[in-house]
Structure formats: structure tokens, C-alpha cells
Design an enzyme around this catalytic site. Structure first.
Site, PDB file in Angstrom:
ATOM      1  CB  VAL A  17      55.960  28.055  27.791  1.00 34.28           C
ATOM      2  CG1 VAL A  17      56.941  28.540  26.744  1.00 34.28           C
ATOM      3  CG2 VAL A  17      55.309  29.226  28.502  1.00 34.28           C
ATOM      4  CG  ASP A  35      58.806  17.771  30.850  1.00 32.52           C
ATOM      5  OD1 ASP A  35      58.232  18.850  30.613  1.00 32.52           O
ATOM      6  OD2 ASP A  35      59.011  17.345  32.013  1.00 32.52           O
ATOM      7  NE  ARG A  40      53.281  18.434  29.795  1.00 26.92           N
ATOM      8  CZ  ARG A  40      52.117  18.895  29.353  1.00 26.92           C
ATOM      9  NH1 ARG A  40      50.986  18.326  29.727  1.00 26.92           N
ATOM     10  NH2 ARG A  40      52.076  19.948  28.571  1.00 26.92           N
ATOM     11  CB  THR A  85      61.909  31.209  35.884  1.00 23.45           C
ATOM     12  OG1 THR A  85      60.779  31.692  35.131  1.00 23.45           O
ATOM     13  CG2 THR A  85      62.994  30.792  34.926  1.00 23.45           C
ATOM     14  CB  THR A 120      59.701  34.963  32.662  1.00 19.85           C
ATOM     15  OG1 THR A 120      58.683  34.659  31.719  1.00 19.85           O
ATOM     16  CG2 THR A 120      59.670  36.442  33.009  1.00 19.85           C
ATOM     17  CB  CYS A 260      53.450  34.692  34.694  1.00 21.36           C
ATOM     18  SG  CYS A 260      53.912  33.285  33.672  1.00 21.36           S
ATOM     19  NE  ARG A 329      52.174  25.999  37.155  1.00 23.25           N
ATOM     20  CZ  ARG A 329      52.875  26.252  36.054  1.00 23.25           C
ATOM     21  NH1 ARG A 329      54.164  26.066  36.049  1.00 23.25           N
ATOM     22  NH2 ARG A 329      52.272  26.691  34.977  1.00 23.25           N
TER      23      ARG A 329
HETATM   24  N1  NAD Z   1      52.538  29.632  31.495  1.00 24.77           N
HETATM   25  C1  NAD Z   1      52.539  30.878  31.105  1.00 24.77           C
HETATM   26  O1  NAD Z   1      51.515  31.541  31.051  1.00 24.77           O
HETATM   27  C2  NAD Z   1      53.802  31.559  30.699  1.00 24.77           C
HETATM   28  C3  NAD Z   1      53.721  32.623  29.795  1.00 24.77           C
HETATM   29  C4  NAD Z   1      54.883  33.253  29.414  1.00 24.77           C
HETATM   30  C5  NAD Z   1      56.082  32.832  29.961  1.00 24.77           C
HETATM   31  N2  NAD Z   1      56.127  31.814  30.853  1.00 24.77           N
HETATM   32  C6  NAD Z   1      57.420  31.399  31.356  1.00 24.77           C
HETATM   33  O2  NAD Z   1      57.806  30.227  30.665  1.00 24.77           O
HETATM   34  C7  NAD Z   1      58.561  29.360  31.516  1.00 24.77           C
HETATM   35  C8  NAD Z   1      57.908  27.998  31.570  1.00 24.77           C
HETATM   36  O3  NAD Z   1      56.637  28.133  32.156  1.00 24.77           O
HETATM   37  P1  NAD Z   1      55.501  27.028  32.020  1.00 24.77           P
HETATM   38  O4  NAD Z   1      54.266  27.671  32.522  1.00 24.77           O
HETATM   39  O5  NAD Z   1      55.522  26.406  30.684  1.00 24.77           O
HETATM   40  O6  NAD Z   1      56.023  25.959  33.099  1.00 24.77           O
HETATM   41  P2  NAD Z   1      55.444  24.477  33.316  1.00 24.77           P
HETATM   42  O7  NAD Z   1      55.694  24.149  34.726  1.00 24.77           O
HETATM   43  O8  NAD Z   1      54.052  24.382  32.766  1.00 24.77           O
HETATM   44  O9  NAD Z   1      56.337  23.568  32.401  1.00 24.77           O
HETATM   45  C9  NAD Z   1      57.678  23.394  32.580  1.00 24.77           C
HETATM   46  C10 NAD Z   1      58.045  21.968  32.181  1.00 24.77           C
HETATM   47  O10 NAD Z   1      59.454  21.878  32.277  1.00 24.77           O
HETATM   48  C11 NAD Z   1      59.773  20.619  32.837  1.00 24.77           C
HETATM   49  N3  NAD Z   1      61.107  20.735  33.411  1.00 24.77           N
HETATM   50  C12 NAD Z   1      61.482  21.299  34.569  1.00 24.77           C
HETATM   51  N4  NAD Z   1      62.819  21.271  34.703  1.00 24.77           N
HETATM   52  C13 NAD Z   1      63.292  20.662  33.585  1.00 24.77           C
HETATM   53  C14 NAD Z   1      64.588  20.336  33.146  1.00 24.77           C
HETATM   54  N5  NAD Z   1      65.666  20.650  33.860  1.00 24.77           N
HETATM   55  N6  NAD Z   1      64.710  19.689  31.969  1.00 24.77           N
HETATM   56  C15 NAD Z   1      63.615  19.366  31.228  1.00 24.77           C
HETATM   57  N7  NAD Z   1      62.368  19.666  31.598  1.00 24.77           N
HETATM   58  C16 NAD Z   1      62.208  20.317  32.776  1.00 24.77           C
HETATM   59  C17 NAD Z   1      58.675  20.329  33.826  1.00 24.77           C
HETATM   60  O11 NAD Z   1      58.559  18.949  34.087  1.00 24.77           O
HETATM   61  C18 NAD Z   1      57.451  20.919  33.106  1.00 24.77           C
HETATM   62  O12 NAD Z   1      56.775  19.948  32.352  1.00 24.77           O
HETATM   63  C19 NAD Z   1      58.635  30.078  32.861  1.00 24.77           C
HETATM   64  O13 NAD Z   1      59.782  30.858  32.912  1.00 24.77           O
HETATM   65  C20 NAD Z   1      57.431  30.987  32.814  1.00 24.77           C
HETATM   66  O14 NAD Z   1      57.587  32.109  33.655  1.00 24.77           O
HETATM   67  C21 NAD Z   1      55.006  31.140  31.198  1.00 24.77           C
END
Ligand code: NAD
Length: 428
Positions: A17, A35, A40, A85, A120, A260, A329
């Protein structure tokens, strides 16, 4: 509070995201990203996005300042939180990353700063969890010196038709002025496709039910697939017919994993339980979808027993949680493989997109480095409808299976492909 139209944006969490969001906003605002994973950041600096969402060219073109040191946040005016999340082992919401991100941001907040949660969550997290952490760590007050908002992310990894620039972005702020500041922040990147939700909690609720609706609808077709399977008719044939009605919803059966759709229902279910309301339909959907991989594996194993191939070798094609992404995942293919193994089948693995090291650590063995031209597997199981598998010829599929063996096409991808009559076929 003074509104500013050009923000110094800081994205916190640069995953599926956060990174596309950073790139979408970069033409309109200066953007930096933080990050906590140095690997990464190093990969992105080298032009490699392991999520496959962003090309090296786009990464090189964008002038993003990315770091795994939080000091990169210093001087930002708008902080967007895009951290994971997940749920814990008991399927309870794990807000650890959201809380940690808020704690990291707080010391960098100056009066007038804006913080937007994009992850989310269930209704209430932005105002009851994030807000207090920000206030405690910064000495600022939400609605006065601190602007707080929620804007859920709707991107669909692997689906370039529904990126940030194409879909309506729901926005909500703790005050009307905050919502308008969110509109100025996101509007240019979304072609002004914005929906101002009635409140932060409404926006949080809307996002979580979008995904729960998918989960429940897929659970329904999965349950139907099990019923029709007992009748010896294919759910795919049934759906082809039913879909011709104008208001029939086009959901398809399969494995629901990922971070998700398979996770978010537990967020609302947990809140509901705490409110004293048992979430019957939400949890029924989860139970059915969580059990689907095991059900499919048992059907395949039973077919192999009938084919006199007890303990036969199986090749599973597709390991990620859904098609066209490298994301492993919470992939339910793990359950599929472990049930097949419990029935005594040695299982080989292949995926054209997943990272081999990640596969090895998740499945306990490496995947095949490439799909062989031929083999003698007792069964080939198509688990994930990656485009590369859609393109396989009948001759190639036939060459992988021992004559008399089984082609188990969970996704119905090869239904129209004429395969040698010597092969047994099974589909949902
Ligand atoms: N991937 C999807 O399809 C999607 C779509 C809509 C919403 N979401 C929601 O968006 C959010 C993020 O999802 P994602 O898929 O991008 O996750 P992700 O795991 O791909 O990325 C999250 C990133 O955050 C970093 N991170 C974790 N804790 C951190 C912190 N305390 N400080 C800084 N960086 C930190 C991780 O190293 C990782 O690179 C979630 O709530 C997810 O449910 C995801």
C-alpha cells in the site's frame, strides 16, 4: 488552524500500500517514506520492489526520499500510516504495528500536523488508539493543534486497473476542515475522485465491510461448490448459467488467504463481540473459507485413492494467496499441501511469481526452479490462477501427469481445454 495545500508528505510503512501511495502522491507533493525494515529500503534504493507493484523505471523516476531511520520524518506536515494490521494466533486484531507507527511519528509532530491512518481497522482505532498515542507523544491535541484523519486504501495488488488514480478514495477527518485538507492532499492523485464519509468511524467501518462482503460471498459459493460437488456437478458450470441473470453477483469459489479478505472480518468480529453482539454471518464465512483448502485436499486425496494412487506424487501449481501477485502471506495453499501430505502424498511446488526463499521458509522446502516440460506426477493441482498457468497448453499439462493420473483444476482454469481421455479430471 491554517490549511496548507502543498504538504510535506511522510509515508510510514512502504509495502503493497505505502509504496504505490508514495508514487501516486509524489507528482503533487514532496514525499518521503519511512519503513522500519532496512532490507526493504535497500532494495527500493537499488530499484527493486519485491511486491512487483512498481517497476524499476518508475522507482528511478520518482524523487522519493526513503529511509529506515525515523529522522527522515522530521519536517513532514502530513503523515500517512500504511503499516500491516494482522491478527494474532487467536484471530484477534494485532494493532502492534499501528501503535508502533504512531509512537514513532509522535515526536516529529509540529502544531498543525496532519496524521492519516490508511491501514484497515475496526471503527474506533483512529480516534481511540492512534489519536491518544499521538497526543501523549507530541503534547498536541486532536482537533486543535493536531489534525487526524482516516482514508482507507482500496488498491488491489496485481490489478493495475484499480490503482490509486482510478478508484474513489474515501476520506474522513476529525473536523470538517481536516476532511477538506485530506481532499487537497489526495484529490490531485485520484483525479478528484473522493468521497467524504460522514465521520472517521464511518470510513473505518466502510472499508472493513467492503472486504467482509467479499469474504462472505466467496464463502457462499464455496459452500455451494461443496454441495454441488456431492451431486457430481461443477460449481463453475452452475455459475456460468446463474451469471446470466442481471443481478447475480459474479463471485467465484477458491482459497481465501492473504492479509485483507481473510483477516479483516476478524477485526469487526472482535469489536462486535466486545459490544455484546455475536457476529454470526461474519464468522460463518470465515469458518467456511478457512476450511476450504482442507476440503479440497481431501477431495483430491480421495480421487487419488480411487485411481489407485494412494501416496502418489503431487505437483501443486501456484502458491501465493491469489493470482498475479508474489504475495505468500496467509496463503491457504499451505493448508492444501499439509493435508495432502497428511494423506501420504509427497508434494512438489511451483510458482512463477513467488520468491523462492520465502517459499522455502513457508513450506519447508524449495519450489521447483522452473516448470518442467514433462514429468510423471500422479496429480497436478492448479491452486492459483496465475496468468502463466492460464497460458499452458493441453500438451504441456498432459506431459506433466503420469498416464491415468489426475488433473485437479481448483480454479476451473483449464475447463475448456481438451485433455487426453486417459487423464482423470477434477474441478470444483
Ligand atoms: N495489500 C493490499 O492489498 C491492501 C489493500 C488495501 C488495504 N490494505 C491494508 O493496508 C495496510 C498495509 O498493508 P500492506 O499490504 O501494504 O502491508 P505490507 O506488509 O506490504 O507493508 C507494510 C510495511 O510496513 C512496514 N512496517 C511495519 N511496521 C512498521 C512501523 N512501525 N513503522 C514503519 N514501517 C513499518 C513493514 O516493514 C512493511 O514494509 C494493512 O492494514 C492492510 O490491511 C492492504
Amino acid at each position: 488552524m491554517n490549511a496548507v495545500s502543498l504538504e510535506e508528505v511522510a509515508i510510514v510503512g512502504l509495502g503493497y500500500v505505502g509504496l504505490p501511495l508514495a508514487l501516486a502522491l509524489a507528482p503533487h507533493h514532496p514525499v518521503r517514506g519511512y519503513d522500519l525494515d532496512p532490507r526493504r529500503i535497500a532494495e527500493l534504493a537499488a530499484g527493486h520492489d519485491r511486491t512487483g507493484e512498481v517497476s524499476p523505471e518508475r522507482l528511478a523516476e520518482a524523487s522519493l526520499r526513503l529511509a529506515s531511520d525515523p529522522s527522515v520524518l522530521d519536517g513532514a506536515t502530513a503523515f500517512l500510516i500504511t503499516v500491516p494490521t494482522p491478527v494474532d494466533d487467536a484471530n484477534r486484531p494485532d494493532l502492534g504495528a499501528v501503535e508502533a507507527a504512531a509512537r514513532t511519528i509522535a515526536p516529529f509532530l509540529r502544531p498543525g500536523a496532519l496524521v492519516v491512518l490508511e491501514s484497515t481497522v475496526y471503527p474506533g482505532v483512529t480516534e481511540q488508539v492512534v489519536g491518544p498515542i499521538l497526543e501523549a507523544g507530541s503534547g498536541l491535541t486532536v482537533g486543535d493543534s493536531l489534525w487526524l484523519g482516516y482514508s482507507p486504501e482500496r488498491v488491489n495488488p496485481g490489478d493495475s486497473a484499480h490503482g490509486i488514480g482510478q478508484v474513489t478514495k474515501v476520506i474522513a477527518g476529525s473536523t470538517e476542515a481536516t476532511t477538506e485538507r485530506l481532499a487537497r492532499l489526495y484529490g490531485p492523485a485520484t483525479g478528484e475522485r473522493l468521497f467524504r464519509a460522514a465521520s472517521i468511524r464511518v470510513a473505518e467501518a466502510a472499508k472493513v465491510i467492503e472486504n467482509i462482503q467479499r469474504d462472505i460471498n466467496i464463502a457462499f459459493v464455496n459452500e455451494a461448490a461443496q454441495i454441488f460437488g456431492a451431486l457430481g456437478i461443477s460449481i463453475h458450470d452452475v455459475l456460468d448459467a446463474a451469471r446470466t441473470k442481471w443481478n447475480f453477483l459474479p463471485f467465484t469459489p477458491g482459497l481465501v488467504g492473504g492479509h485483507c479478505v481473510g483477516v479483516d472480518p476478524y477485526y469487526l468480529a472482535d469489536l462486535a463481540t466486545r459490544l455484546g453482539k455475536h457476529p454470526e454471518m461474519i464468522l460463518a464465512g470465515r469458518r467456511i473459507n478457512d476450511g476450504m483448502a482442507g476440503w479440497i485436499a481431501r477431495r483430491i486425496a480421495q480421487r487419488l485413492v480411487r485411481l489407485d494412487r494412494r501416496g502418489g506424487r503431487v505437483l501443486v501449481l501456484g502458491l501465493t494467496f491469489k493470482e498475479a501477485v508474489p504475495d505468500l502471506r496467509n496463503s491457504k495453499v499451505v493448508d492444501l499441501v499439509s493435508v495432502l501430505e497428511a494423506w501420504g502424498h509427497p508434494v512438489d511446488l511451483h510458482d512463477p511469481l513467488a520468491d523462492a526463499d520465502e517459499v522455502t521458509s513457508l513450506f519447508g522446502r524449495p519450489p521447483l526452479s522452473a516448470l518442467p516440460d514433462h514429468g510423471a506426477w500422479d496429480a497436478v493441482v492448479l491452486a492459483v490462477a496465475h496468468p502463466a498457468y492460464r497460458a499452458l497448453s493441453a500438451a504441456h499439462i498432459e506431459a506433466l501427469v503420469d498416464p491415468g493420473g489426475l488433473v485437479a483444476d481448483i480454479k476451473g482454469l483449464w475447463r475448456d481445454l481438451p485433455l487426453a481421455a486417459t487423464l482423470a479430471r477434477w474441478s470444483l
